[in-house]
Write a protein that holds these residues in place. Structure first.
Motif, PDB file in Angstrom:
ATOM      1  N   LEU A  16      38.062  40.825 -93.206  1.00  0.00           N
ATOM      2  CA  LEU A  16      36.895  39.954 -93.312  1.00  0.00           C
ATOM      3  C   LEU A  16      36.309  39.910 -94.713  1.00  0.00           C
ATOM      4  N   LEU A  17      36.586  40.932 -95.529  1.00  0.00           N
ATOM      5  CA  LEU A  17      35.952  41.036 -96.841  1.00  0.00           C
ATOM      6  C   LEU A  17      36.200  39.838 -97.751  1.00  0.00           C
ATOM      7  N   PRO A  18      37.434  39.291 -97.827  1.00  0.00           N
ATOM      8  CA  PRO A  18      37.650  38.140 -98.721  1.00  0.00           C
ATOM      9  C   PRO A  18      36.734  36.961 -98.431  1.00  0.00           C
ATOM     10  N   ALA A  19      36.390  36.744 -97.155  1.00  0.00           N
ATOM     11  CA  ALA A  19      35.482  35.645 -96.803  1.00  0.00           C
ATOM     12  C   ALA A  19      34.033  36.094 -96.802  1.00  0.00           C
ATOM     13  N   LEU A  20      33.788  37.363 -96.472  1.00  0.00           N
ATOM     14  CA  LEU A  20      32.422  37.846 -96.341  1.00  0.00           C
ATOM     15  C   LEU A  20      31.689  37.856 -97.676  1.00  0.00           C
ATOM     16  N   LEU A  21      32.338  38.337 -98.707  1.00  0.00           N
ATOM     17  CA  LEU A  21      31.666  38.450-100.005  1.00  0.00           C
ATOM     18  C   LEU A  21      31.282  37.082-100.580  1.00  0.00           C
ATOM     19  N   PRO A  22      32.197  36.083-100.595  1.00  0.00           N
ATOM     20  CA  PRO A  22      31.762  34.747-101.050  1.00  0.00           C
ATOM     21  C   PRO A  22      30.680  34.143-100.166  1.00  0.00           C
ATOM     22  N   ALA A  23      30.741  34.406 -98.851  1.00  0.00           N
ATOM     23  CA  ALA A  23      29.721  33.865 -97.949  1.00  0.00           C
ATOM     24  C   ALA A  23      28.350  34.442 -98.280  1.00  0.00           C
ATOM     25  N   LEU A  24      28.288  35.737 -98.542  1.00  0.00           N
ATOM     26  CA  LEU A  24      27.021  36.366 -98.883  1.00  0.00           C
ATOM     27  C   LEU A  24      26.495  35.847-100.221  1.00  0.00           C
ATOM     28  N   ALA A  25      27.386  35.722-101.203  1.00  0.00           N
ATOM     29  CA  ALA A  25      26.965  35.259-102.528  1.00  0.00           C
ATOM     30  C   ALA A  25      26.482  33.809-102.471  1.00  0.00           C
ATOM     31  N   ALA A  26      27.261  32.950-101.803  1.00  0.00           N
ATOM     32  CA  ALA A  26      26.871  31.538-101.711  1.00  0.00           C
ATOM     33  C   ALA A  26      25.586  31.383-100.905  1.00  0.00           C
ATOM     34  N   GLY A  27      25.443  32.155 -99.836  1.00  0.00           N
ATOM     35  CA  GLY A  27      24.232  32.089 -99.035  1.00  0.00           C
ATOM     36  C   GLY A  27      23.001  32.459 -99.832  1.00  0.00           C
ATOM     37  N   ALA A  28      23.118  33.490-100.663  1.00  0.00           N
ATOM     38  CA  ALA A  28      21.985  33.915-101.482  1.00  0.00           C
ATOM     39  C   ALA A  28      21.554  32.811-102.440  1.00  0.00           C
ATOM     40  N   VAL A  29      22.534  32.121-103.043  1.00  0.00           N
ATOM     41  CA  VAL A  29      22.218  31.034-103.977  1.00  0.00           C
ATOM     42  C   VAL A  29      21.544  29.875-103.253  1.00  0.00           C
ATOM     43  N   VAL A  30      22.065  29.517-102.072  1.00  0.00           N
ATOM     44  CA  VAL A  30      21.460  28.436-101.279  1.00  0.00           C
ATOM     45  C   VAL A  30      20.014  28.782-100.923  1.00  0.00           C
ATOM     46  N   GLY A  31      19.785  30.028-100.495  1.00  0.00           N
ATOM     47  CA  GLY A  31      18.435  30.446-100.144  1.00  0.00           C
ATOM     48  C   GLY A  31      17.493  30.430-101.324  1.00  0.00           C
ATOM     49  N   LEU A  32      17.955  30.888-102.481  1.00  0.00           N
ATOM     50  CA  LEU A  32      17.123  30.861-103.682  1.00  0.00           C
ATOM     51  C   LEU A  32      16.703  29.438-104.035  1.00  0.00           C
TER      52      LEU A  32
ATOM     53  N   ALA B  20      22.222  35.768 -95.536  1.00  0.00           N
ATOM     54  CA  ALA B  20      21.992  35.889 -96.982  1.00  0.00           C
ATOM     55  C   ALA B  20      21.082  34.773 -97.483  1.00  0.00           C
ATOM     56  N   ALA B  21      21.238  33.569 -96.912  1.00  0.00           N
ATOM     57  CA  ALA B  21      20.386  32.449 -97.320  1.00  0.00           C
ATOM     58  C   ALA B  21      18.937  32.689 -96.924  1.00  0.00           C
ATOM     59  N   VAL B  22      18.714  33.254 -95.735  1.00  0.00           N
ATOM     60  CA  VAL B  22      17.357  33.551 -95.278  1.00  0.00           C
ATOM     61  C   VAL B  22      16.693  34.548 -96.219  1.00  0.00           C
ATOM     62  N   LEU B  23      17.403  35.617 -96.576  1.00  0.00           N
ATOM     63  CA  LEU B  23      16.857  36.601 -97.513  1.00  0.00           C
ATOM     64  C   LEU B  23      16.621  35.963 -98.884  1.00  0.00           C
ATOM     65  N   GLY B  24      17.546  35.106 -99.302  1.00  0.00           N
ATOM     66  CA  GLY B  24      17.397  34.430-100.588  1.00  0.00           C
ATOM     67  C   GLY B  24      16.201  33.505-100.634  1.00  0.00           C
ATOM     68  N   ALA B  25      15.864  32.894 -99.485  1.00  0.00           N
ATOM     69  CA  ALA B  25      14.705  32.001 -99.435  1.00  0.00           C
ATOM     70  C   ALA B  25      13.412  32.765 -99.712  1.00  0.00           C
ATOM     71  N   TRP B  26      13.293  33.974 -99.189  1.00  0.00           N
ATOM     72  CA  TRP B  26      12.105  34.791 -99.470  1.00  0.00           C
ATOM     73  C   TRP B  26      12.054  35.164-100.945  1.00  0.00           C
ATOM     74  N   ASP B  27      13.228  35.516-101.517  1.00  0.00           N
ATOM     75  CA  ASP B  27      13.256  35.844-102.949  1.00  0.00           C
ATOM     76  C   ASP B  27      12.914  34.618-103.788  1.00  0.00           C
ATOM     77  N   GLY B  28      13.394  33.437-103.368  1.00  0.00           N
ATOM     78  CA  GLY B  28      13.082  32.212-104.092  1.00  0.00           C
ATOM     79  C   GLY B  28      11.599  31.915-104.077  1.00  0.00           C
ATOM     80  N   LYS B  29      10.954  32.172-102.945  1.00  0.00           N
ATOM     81  CA  LYS B  29       9.514  31.956-102.855  1.00  0.00           C
ATOM     82  C   LYS B  29       8.778  32.904-103.800  1.00  0.00           C
ATOM     83  N   ARG B  30       9.237  34.152-103.881  1.00  0.00           N
ATOM     84  CA  ARG B  30       8.597  35.115-104.790  1.00  0.00           C
ATOM     85  C   ARG B  30       8.760  34.683-106.240  1.00  0.00           C
ATOM     86  N   LEU B  31       9.942  34.158-106.583  1.00  0.00           N
ATOM     87  CA  LEU B  31      10.150  33.668-107.945  1.00  0.00           C
ATOM     88  C   LEU B  31       9.231  32.483-108.238  1.00  0.00           C
ATOM     89  N   ALA B  32       9.082  31.589-107.251  1.00  0.00           N
ATOM     90  CA  ALA B  32       8.209  30.432-107.441  1.00  0.00           C
ATOM     91  C   ALA B  32       6.773  30.870-107.678  1.00  0.00           C
TER      92      ALA B  32
END
Length: 252
Positions: free
Chosen positions: A4-20, A210-222
């Protein structure tokens, strides 16, 4: 687990960017999620569209709640704006089937560049509040028609519309845009619900988390940046999108 790792790591990274992007700028979720799902994670375009709507709806709801706690969501105006856009989006979507794809892409690139220019225009004092129901409905319908016709741009076009047409501050526009995105994503997702059983949940679930967590971080940056700084960042993102889609139109 190793498989699962080959797909999991890109999914987490892309999700974080989308959430931000969604949490910080109030837009860009689908425009980032769909290419990531197709080119990084091997989804079909149809599957990526369905997965993107689900991811963006859940993430936008999370970001909406975060911004609402700070008093940055104009609920009545945002709800009217979103509701007025839904039937117009349906009409625009029906019309899009009769317009060449290259022309649609070029039109969106031009629209994104125009919106960026308006966001970069030097401020001459704060714009007066213009939250009238008629203006909100007209702006929402116009945005719905454009996004239905072009198929992308909900948040990226909602924020400039809320700032320019309704006199929202940038913070209010970002928060309220998430209400519009959430409504539009859910409306577009409902007809596709029968296809969600075919999604790869081992990828979609961590991507969404990851996107959900990134959305909270994006709000903090804003929270840390002034409205004018956010406008410049948003305009730069719009120009990048315009350049990419303009290049795609020329190459198609």
């Amino acid at each position: 687990m190793t498989a699962l790792l080959p797909a999991l790591l890109p999914a987490l990274a892309a999700g974080a960017v989308v959430g931000l992007a969604l949490g910080g700028l109030g837009g860009g979720g689908s425009m980032l999620a769909v290419p990531a799902l197709v080119y990084l994670l091997g989804f079909s375009p149809a599957g990526a569209g369905t997965a993107s709507l689900l991811i963006v709806a859940v993430t936008s709801l999370t970001g909406l709640l975060a911004h609402a706690k700070g008093g940055r969501v104009r609920w009545r105006t945002g709800a009217l704006f979103a509701a007025a856009g839904l039937p117009a989006a349906a009409a625009g979507g029906a019309l899009s089937a009769h317009v060449p794809a290259g022309l649609l892409t070029a039109a969106f690139a031009l629209l994104a560049a125009t919106a960026a220019g308006r966001m970069l225009r030097p401020a001459r004092g704060r714009a007066p509040a213009r939250h009238s129901p008629a203006r909100a409905a007209a702006a929402g319908a116009g945005l719905g028609a454009v996004t239905g016709l072009l198929g992308v741009g909900g948040g990226f076009l909602a924020v400039p519309a809320l700032v320019s047409a309704l006199g929202f501050t940038m913070a209010e526009a970002v928060g309220t845009s998430l209400l519009v995105i959430c409504a539009n994503s859910l409306a577009a997702l409902v007809p596709r619900l029968g296809t969600t059983g075919g999604l790869d949940w081992a990828v979609v679930a961590p991507f969404t988390a990851a996107a959900v967590l990134g959305a909270w971080d994006g709000k903090r940056l804003a929270d840390r940046f002034a409205g004018r700084t956010l406008q410049r960042a948003f305009a730069a993102a719009l120009l990048a999108v315009a350049a990419l889609m303009g290049a795609g139109a020329l190459l198609s």
